[in-house]
Design an enzyme around this catalytic site. Structure first.
Site: not given
Length: 198
Positions: A165-166, A169
């Site tokens: 998920h990170e 980003h």
């Protein structure tokens, strides 16, 4: 936001506001951090601010990318310190707050992406909503720690999901770009209309 939360934010000053979907920094390809920048005032301030978000008494998060506080550089942080989450995922213990500079990730899942496990993901940049996202069950992460020393980690399960998920980003990608069709939901429906496909 409730009146209590608003008041607590003013009194406790938990740190910088996490920027929300629509801010250009969340759609920007993050830039690599130069080794000489690790000791710069600007970089250390970014780390400090990310730490404040991680430790927020209002809304502690599992993961955070520097892009989410308006600094599109290749820096992520993660933690798993909630006792209930540790029990649910049968972790051996807490994952203390960890920062990784210039992270590189390799997927280590033998299944094709269409068969990866789907689970609901939340994001402070899209508050109040979640969606089903398929993620690899295992990843290998490399990078540098805050002192410039090499980091190597094989992550599985929930930690692997947080890292993926990170990492998204850093490439200007939000979970809504990857979520399963028609799985977007408001938090008020958590545990009411679950769509997880086993």
């Amino acid at each position: 936001m409730t009146i209590f939360k608003a008041a607590a934010r003013m009194l406790l000053k938990p740190g910088p506001e996490v920027i929300k979907a629509g801010h250009p920094a969340l759609r920007t390809q993050a830039l690599a951090v130069r080794p000489e920048d690790l000791t710069s005032t600007k970089f250390t301030n970014i780390v400090r601010d990310m730490g404040l978000v991680l430790k927020s008494p209002i809304n502690p998060v599992l993961g955070l990318a520097a892009s989410q506080i308006g600094h599109p550089i290749r820096l992520i942080a993660y933690q798993i310190t909630d006792s209930q989450l540790i029990r649910e995922h049968r972790l051996p213990g807490p994952v203390e707050p960890t920062f990784v500079v210039n992270p590189e990730m390799t997927v280590q899942d033998r299944l094709p992406p269409a068969q990866w496990a789907a689970d609901y993901e939340f994001c402070e940049s899209i508050p109040g909503y979640s969606g089903l996202v398929r993620r690899a069950s295992q990843v290998h992460l490399t990078g540098l720690d805050l002192d410039g020393k090499p980091v190597r980690l094989t992550a599985r399960g929930i930690l692997a999901r947080i890292i993926q998920h990170e990492m998204d980003h850093l490439d200007g990608v939000l979970f809504v770009d990857k979520m399963e069709p028609q799985s977007f939901r408001h938090d008020s429906y958590v545990d009411k209309f679950e769509l997880i496909r086993k």
